[in-house]
Design a protein around this motif. Structure first.
Motif, PDB file in Angstrom:
ATOM      1  N   ARG A 258      -8.241   0.981  -3.890  1.00 28.89           N
ATOM      2  CA  ARG A 258      -7.879   2.296  -3.380  1.00 28.89           C
ATOM      3  C   ARG A 258      -8.747   2.589  -2.159  1.00 28.89           C
ATOM      4  O   ARG A 258      -9.957   2.423  -2.206  1.00 28.89           O
ATOM      5  CB  ARG A 258      -8.126   3.372  -4.428  1.00 28.89           C
ATOM      6  CG  ARG A 258      -7.187   3.357  -5.591  1.00 28.89           C
ATOM      7  CD  ARG A 258      -7.515   4.417  -6.633  1.00 28.89           C
ATOM      8  NE  ARG A 258      -8.913   4.471  -7.036  1.00 28.89           N
ATOM      9  CZ  ARG A 258      -9.488   3.656  -7.912  1.00 28.89           C
ATOM     10  NH1 ARG A 258      -8.794   2.709  -8.474  1.00 28.89           N
ATOM     11  NH2 ARG A 258     -10.747   3.786  -8.228  1.00 28.89           N
TER      12      ARG A 258
ATOM     13  N   THR B 220      -3.233   3.532  -2.245  1.00 24.94           N
ATOM     14  CA  THR B 220      -3.346   2.580  -3.346  1.00 24.94           C
ATOM     15  C   THR B 220      -2.759   1.244  -2.920  1.00 24.94           C
ATOM     16  O   THR B 220      -1.638   1.176  -2.433  1.00 24.94           O
ATOM     17  CB  THR B 220      -2.589   3.102  -4.584  1.00 24.94           C
ATOM     18  OG1 THR B 220      -3.097   4.395  -4.903  1.00 24.94           O
ATOM     19  CG2 THR B 220      -2.771   2.185  -5.761  1.00 24.94           C
ATOM     20  N   ILE B 221      -3.520   0.174  -3.122  1.00 22.61           N
ATOM     21  CA  ILE B 221      -3.078  -1.171  -2.774  1.00 22.61           C
ATOM     22  C   ILE B 221      -2.741  -1.913  -4.059  1.00 22.61           C
ATOM     23  O   ILE B 221      -3.554  -1.979  -4.975  1.00 22.61           O
ATOM     24  CB  ILE B 221      -4.163  -1.915  -1.981  1.00 22.61           C
ATOM     25  CG1 ILE B 221      -4.478  -1.143  -0.703  1.00 22.61           C
ATOM     26  CG2 ILE B 221      -3.725  -3.339  -1.666  1.00 22.61           C
ATOM     27  CD1 ILE B 221      -5.684  -1.630   0.033  1.00 22.61           C
ATOM     28  N   GLU B 222      -1.532  -2.453  -4.092  1.00 17.63           N
ATOM     29  CA  GLU B 222      -1.055  -3.176  -5.270  1.00 17.63           C
ATOM     30  C   GLU B 222      -0.726  -4.605  -4.890  1.00 17.63           C
ATOM     31  O   GLU B 222      -0.212  -4.872  -3.807  1.00 17.63           O
ATOM     32  CB  GLU B 222       0.196  -2.510  -5.842  1.00 17.63           C
ATOM     33  CG  GLU B 222      -0.036  -1.112  -6.335  1.00 17.63           C
ATOM     34  CD  GLU B 222       1.239  -0.445  -6.825  1.00 17.63           C
ATOM     35  OE1 GLU B 222       2.330  -1.044  -6.694  1.00 17.63           O
ATOM     36  OE2 GLU B 222       1.143   0.681  -7.328  1.00 17.63           O
ATOM     37  N   LYS B 223      -1.025  -5.511  -5.807  1.00 17.77           N
ATOM     38  CA  LYS B 223      -0.694  -6.927  -5.631  1.00 17.77           C
ATOM     39  C   LYS B 223      -0.021  -7.384  -6.913  1.00 17.77           C
ATOM     40  O   LYS B 223      -0.588  -7.228  -7.994  1.00 17.77           O
ATOM     41  CB  LYS B 223      -1.952  -7.740  -5.350  1.00 17.77           C
ATOM     42  CG  LYS B 223      -1.691  -9.143  -4.897  1.00 17.77           C
ATOM     43  CD  LYS B 223      -2.970  -9.790  -4.422  1.00 17.77           C
ATOM     44  CE  LYS B 223      -2.654 -11.129  -3.816  1.00 17.77           C
ATOM     45  NZ  LYS B 223      -3.820 -11.721  -3.196  1.00 17.77           N
TER      46      LYS B 223
ATOM     47  N   LYS C  34       0.148  -4.793  -9.749  1.00 11.48           N
ATOM     48  CA  LYS C  34      -1.096  -4.266 -10.324  1.00 11.48           C
ATOM     49  C   LYS C  34      -1.949  -3.651  -9.222  1.00 11.48           C
ATOM     50  O   LYS C  34      -2.079  -4.205  -8.135  1.00 11.48           O
ATOM     51  CB  LYS C  34      -1.885  -5.381 -11.007  1.00 11.48           C
ATOM     52  CG  LYS C  34      -1.174  -5.983 -12.184  1.00 11.48           C
ATOM     53  CD  LYS C  34      -2.006  -7.071 -12.803  1.00 11.48           C
ATOM     54  CE  LYS C  34      -1.243  -7.714 -13.942  1.00 11.48           C
ATOM     55  NZ  LYS C  34      -1.957  -8.832 -14.515  1.00 11.48           N
ATOM     56  N   GLU C  35      -2.549  -2.500  -9.526  1.00 10.96           N
ATOM     57  CA  GLU C  35      -3.431  -1.841  -8.565  1.00 10.96           C
ATOM     58  C   GLU C  35      -4.713  -2.653  -8.444  1.00 10.96           C
ATOM     59  O   GLU C  35      -5.382  -2.938  -9.424  1.00 10.96           O
ATOM     60  CB  GLU C  35      -3.763  -0.427  -9.032  1.00 10.96           C
ATOM     61  CG  GLU C  35      -4.639   0.319  -8.069  1.00 10.96           C
ATOM     62  CD  GLU C  35      -4.980   1.720  -8.538  1.00 10.96           C
ATOM     63  OE1 GLU C  35      -6.149   2.107  -8.364  1.00 10.96           O
ATOM     64  OE2 GLU C  35      -4.097   2.405  -9.067  1.00 10.96           O
ATOM     65  N   ILE C  36      -5.050  -3.012  -7.197  1.00  5.47           N
ATOM     66  CA  ILE C  36      -6.258  -3.806  -6.994  1.00  5.47           C
ATOM     67  C   ILE C  36      -7.325  -3.065  -6.188  1.00  5.47           C
ATOM     68  O   ILE C  36      -8.492  -3.431  -6.235  1.00  5.47           O
ATOM     69  CB  ILE C  36      -5.947  -5.148  -6.318  1.00  5.47           C
ATOM     70  CG1 ILE C  36      -5.206  -4.930  -5.005  1.00  5.47           C
ATOM     71  CG2 ILE C  36      -5.161  -6.052  -7.217  1.00  5.47           C
ATOM     72  CD1 ILE C  36      -5.057  -6.173  -4.170  1.00  5.47           C
TER      73      ILE C  36
ATOM     74  N   LYS D  23      -0.985   8.485  -1.575  1.00  6.60           N
ATOM     75  CA  LYS D  23      -0.931   9.572  -2.539  1.00  6.60           C
ATOM     76  C   LYS D  23      -1.905  10.641  -2.051  1.00  6.60           C
ATOM     77  O   LYS D  23      -2.843  10.339  -1.331  1.00  6.60           O
ATOM     78  CB  LYS D  23      -1.338   9.096  -3.932  1.00  6.60           C
ATOM     79  CG  LYS D  23      -0.422   8.039  -4.497  1.00  6.60           C
ATOM     80  CD  LYS D  23      -0.929   7.536  -5.830  1.00  6.60           C
ATOM     81  CE  LYS D  23      -0.030   6.419  -6.326  1.00  6.60           C
ATOM     82  NZ  LYS D  23      -0.526   5.819  -7.543  1.00  6.60           N
TER      83      LYS D  23
ATOM     84  N   MET E 142       0.850  -1.191   0.000  1.00  6.09           N
ATOM     85  CA  MET E 142       0.000   0.000   0.000  1.00  6.09           C
ATOM     86  C   MET E 142       0.886   1.242   0.000  1.00  6.09           C
ATOM     87  O   MET E 142       1.858   1.315   0.744  1.00  6.09           O
ATOM     88  CB  MET E 142      -0.888   0.019   1.239  1.00  6.09           C
ATOM     89  CG  MET E 142      -1.767   1.259   1.320  1.00  6.09           C
ATOM     90  SD  MET E 142      -2.858   1.273   2.749  1.00  6.09           S
ATOM     91  CE  MET E 142      -1.697   1.613   4.069  1.00  6.09           C
TER      92      MET E 142
END
Length: 169
Positions: free
Chosen positions: A77, A67-70, A73-75, A58, A55
């Protein structure tokens, strides 16, 4: 309902959160993603020491967006408003929204008018201690609940947070 405890130690300079199940087994823990920025968190699964998600924070003119990314890729917000005014939270694109009681000690997370679970904390707390009660159908959203707790603790910090941290708004 499944129950989880999310704890942050009173004196923890590494800014980590620990997730336990009802048997007090450590399931997940967070670490700061970048040592030079305190606004990014990695979520690690203790079972196989694998990275679940990351995470990052911004900010725009009116809102703060986490923003949470896995796997790059952004999965999701998590969005909240800035300032001392009443805080709202939303988790997109899953359509999850929150409601809270007047004291902001208990948040209920909803998706399409169906309750996913609840997050509770205590009024006077030295360390950050939260309880997650999760409905069985919401089990895939556990990592979103964990990140939501981190965002909540940054927006409404514990007594320790008020004393030793500056509020980033």
């Amino acid at each position: 309902m499944k129950k989880y405890d999310v704890k942050k130690k009173f004196i923890d300079f590494k800014d980590r959160y620990y997730v336990y199940n009802t048997e007090k087994d450590l399931l997940f823990y967070t670490r700061i993603a970048n040592p030079f920025s305190k606004y990014g968190y990695d979520l690690w699964k203790t079972e196989d020491e694998s990275l679940e998600a990351t995470m990052f924070r911004k900010q725009d003119r009116k809102n703060i967006v986490f923003t949470i990314e896995k796997e790059g890729k952004e999965i999701a917000r998590i969005q909240t408003n800035k300032g001392w005014a009443k805080h709202y939270f939303s988790i997109e694109p899953h359509g999850i929204h929150t409601t809270h009681n007047d004291s902001k000690l208990s948040y209920t997370l909803w998706q399409d008018d169906q309750e996913l679970g609840r997050i509770d904390t205590k009024l006077l707390r030295l360390s950050a201690t939260f309880t997650i009660e999760l409905h069985p159908h919401a089990e895939p959203f556990l990592y979103l609940f964990i990140y939501f707790i981190i965002v909540m603790d940054k927006v409404n910090p514990s007594l320790r947070g008020l004393l030793f941290k500056r509020i980033p708004f």
